[in-house]
Design an enzyme around this catalytic site. Structure first.
Site, PDB file in Angstrom:
ATOM      1  N   ASP A   1      19.929  70.536  -8.456  1.00 20.49           N
ATOM      2  CA  ASP A   1      19.528  70.037  -7.131  1.00 20.49           C
ATOM      3  C   ASP A   1      20.461  70.530  -6.021  1.00 20.49           C
ATOM      4  OD1 ASP A   1      21.821  68.648  -7.621  1.00 20.49           O
ATOM      5  OD2 ASP A   1      20.949  66.643  -7.418  1.00 20.49           O
TER       6      ASP A   1
ATOM      7  N   GLU B   1      23.888  70.143  -5.868  1.00 20.32           N
ATOM      8  CA  GLU B   1      25.181  69.462  -5.708  1.00 20.32           C
ATOM      9  C   GLU B   1      26.254  70.122  -6.574  1.00 20.32           C
ATOM     10  OE1 GLU B   1      24.524  65.277  -6.375  1.00 20.32           O
ATOM     11  OE2 GLU B   1      23.195  65.119  -4.650  1.00 20.32           O
TER      12      GLU B   1
ATOM     13  N   GLN C   1      34.113  79.278  15.089  1.00 20.23           N
ATOM     14  CA  GLN C   1      33.644  78.184  15.968  1.00 20.23           C
ATOM     15  C   GLN C   1      34.876  77.320  16.253  1.00 20.23           C
ATOM     16  OE1 GLN C   1      30.587  78.053  17.273  1.00 20.23           O
ATOM     17  NE2 GLN C   1      30.823  76.142  18.372  1.00 20.23           N
TER      18      GLN C   1
ATOM     19  N   HIS D   1      40.574  83.922  12.199  1.00 23.87           N
ATOM     20  CA  HIS D   1      40.037  84.193  13.537  1.00 23.87           C
ATOM     21  C   HIS D   1      40.338  83.034  14.487  1.00 23.87           C
ATOM     22  CE1 HIS D   1      37.544  87.144  15.582  1.00 23.87           C
ATOM     23  NE2 HIS D   1      37.106  86.152  16.326  1.00 23.87           N
TER      24      HIS D   1
ATOM     25  N   ASP E   1      37.991  96.290  19.049  1.00 24.48           N
ATOM     26  CA  ASP E   1      37.717  95.480  20.239  1.00 24.48           C
ATOM     27  C   ASP E   1      38.835  94.464  20.453  1.00 24.48           C
ATOM     28  OD1 ASP E   1      37.321  93.501  18.401  1.00 24.48           O
ATOM     29  OD2 ASP E   1      35.235  93.100  18.916  1.00 24.48           O
TER      30      ASP E   1
ATOM     31  N   LYS F   1      34.628  96.935  24.609  1.00 24.44           N
ATOM     32  CA  LYS F   1      33.163  97.042  24.595  1.00 24.44           C
ATOM     33  C   LYS F   1      32.650  96.796  26.009  1.00 24.44           C
ATOM     34  CE  LYS F   1      32.490  95.063  20.002  1.00 24.44           C
ATOM     35  NZ  LYS F   1      32.151  93.823  19.326  1.00 24.44           N
TER      36      LYS F   1
ATOM     37  N   ASP G   1      40.363  96.022  11.677  1.00 24.76           N
ATOM     38  CA  ASP G   1      39.864  94.774  12.280  1.00 24.76           C
ATOM     39  C   ASP G   1      40.170  93.599  11.347  1.00 24.76           C
ATOM     40  OD1 ASP G   1      38.650  93.160  14.143  1.00 24.76           O
ATOM     41  OD2 ASP G   1      36.690  94.152  14.070  1.00 24.76           O
TER      42      ASP G   1
ATOM     43  N   GLY H   1      28.891  94.422  10.725  1.00 25.37           N
ATOM     44  CA  GLY H   1      29.296  95.835  10.718  1.00 25.37           C
ATOM     45  C   GLY H   1      29.052  96.526  12.048  1.00 25.37           C
TER      46      GLY H   1
HETATM   47  C1  R5P Z   1      35.638  89.967  16.763  1.00 29.31           C
HETATM   48  O1  R5P Z   1      36.269  89.345  17.610  1.00 29.31           O
HETATM   49  C2  R5P Z   1      36.179  90.285  15.411  1.00 29.31           C
HETATM   50  O2  R5P Z   1      37.498  90.781  15.476  1.00 29.31           O
HETATM   51  C3  R5P Z   1      35.309  91.248  14.663  1.00 29.31           C
HETATM   52  O3  R5P Z   1      35.308  92.483  15.371  1.00 29.31           O
HETATM   53  C4  R5P Z   1      33.895  90.762  14.541  1.00 29.31           C
HETATM   54  O4  R5P Z   1      33.877  89.454  14.037  1.00 29.31           O
HETATM   55  C5  R5P Z   1      33.103  91.685  13.652  1.00 29.31           C
HETATM   56  O5  R5P Z   1      31.779  91.251  13.598  1.00 29.31           O
HETATM   57  P1  R5P Z   1      30.585  92.261  13.332  1.00 29.31           P
HETATM   58  O6  R5P Z   1      30.911  93.041  12.093  1.00 29.31           O
HETATM   59  O7  R5P Z   1      29.398  91.360  13.166  1.00 29.31           O
HETATM   60  O8  R5P Z   1      30.442  93.128  14.527  1.00 29.31           O
END
Ligand code: R5P
Length: 306
Positions: A36, A38, A96, A129, A172, A191, A234, A240
């Site tokens: 189920d 759990e 989040q 993150h 980024d 970006k 990263d 990706g």
């Molecule tokens: C963004 O702030 C993170 O450092 C990564 O660049 C991001 O989470 C990568 O996500 P995705 O592969 O979906 O572009």
């Protein structure tokens, strides 16, 4: 009495590596999912009075992995463990980490509350993150945490595998912490979001359309990639998209070899295959197991637990 390592089902080989390096006893916890949905766990080791380290990364199946971790922690608390340390290399819900819109849950705070409520004393995580915290100690809503960074391990591996003449860059702004810690410099790309109507960058556009309609159409960098071996580092590769845009940018500007690397490889859909085809080398760590997890974060964790 010595530390006991308990491995959750997402991190058995990582936990074994850690335990063997430290000469500690370990148990791969019996965990299963009932028909189920759990979760069930059972710990067989003697726990009373011992410090227990639970190793359980939170991908794949973030919610099941979290539940399994909470059940293990609660069970060992019942069995009178002295101290409970969670090793959660990929700390799900870290993205989040604030309320971006009214009414949203602050998900990572909920995760921290749950962990504290079952008696977790400390967390060890890797390149989280969460608010882009620097490597070192930080407070997660009252839960003491240590953030480690895998960037240097990845770069050492790439140095041996690909070349020792490398230029390392972040794709980024989100990669700035891992880049700074691994290389001492903040070489990152930017970006640029452009308006689909007037074509101007978002900050200059006066069309007043909804923010989410602004597409990332360009990746900007002032660096010269021509004839260089470029490593794009990263914290996370998820869809990706970020990595693919960065790889295309450096390739179009004459890079010799292009390596894509990250601590956490979530690789949604077919992004692993696509990135493998697009790059000269693709590597991530075993913070999450993938077919390209050729670097282990075990030495980082071992240093902290010593
Ligand atoms: C963004 O702030 C993170 O450092 C990564 O660049 C991001 O989470 C990568 O996500 P995705 O592969 O979906 O572009």
């Amino acid at each position: 009495m010595s530390i006991l390592i308990l491995n959750g089902s997402n991190s058995q080989s990582l936990g074994e590596r850690i335990a063997i390096s430290l000469g500690l006893k370990f148990e791969n916890v019996k965990a299963r999912i009932f028909p189920d949905g759990e979760t069930y766990v059972r710990i067989e080791s003697q726990v009373k009075g011992r410090d227990v380290v639970i190793v359980q990364t939170m991908f794949p199946n973030q919610n099941d992995s979290l539940m399994e971790f909470l059940l293990i922690a609660d069970a060992v608390k019942d069995m009178e463990a002295q101290k409970i340390i969670g090793v959660i290399p990929y700390l799900a819900y870290s993205r989040q980490d604030r309320k971006f819109q009214p009414g949203e849950a602050l998900s990572i705070r909920t995760v921290a509350k749950l962990m504290k409520s079952v008696g977790v004393d400390k967390l060890i995580t890797v390149d989280t993150h969460y608010q882009h915290v620097k490597p070192g100690e930080f407070d997660l809503f009252g839960l003491p945490c240590i953030n480690l960074s895998a960037g240097r391990l990845l770069l050492e591996h790439i140095n041996e595998k690909v070349s020792d003449d490398l230029m390392t860059i972040g794709p980024d702004l989100g990669s700035s912490q891992i880049i700074k810690y691994a290389t001492g410099e903040e070489k990152i790309m930017r970006k640029i979001k452009k308006c689909p109507i007037c074509g101007l960058p978002a900050e200059k556009c006066k069309c007043k359309i909804k923010k989410k309609k602004y597409e990332i159409t360009e990746v900007e960098s002032e660096l010269d990639f021509n004839d260089r071996n470029v490593v794009i580092l990263d914290d996370i590769i998820a869809s990706g998209k970020t990595m693919t845009q960065a790889v295309n940018k450096v390739k179009s500007e004459g890079a010799k070899k292009v390596v894509a690397t990250a601590t956490h490889g979530l690789f949604m859909k077919d992004s692993l295959i696509k990135l493998k085809e697009l790059t000269d080398y693709l590597v991530v760590t075993d913070a999450i197991y993938t077919p390209v997890s050729n670097v282990s974060i075990a030495p980082l964790i071992v240093e902290v637990l010593k």
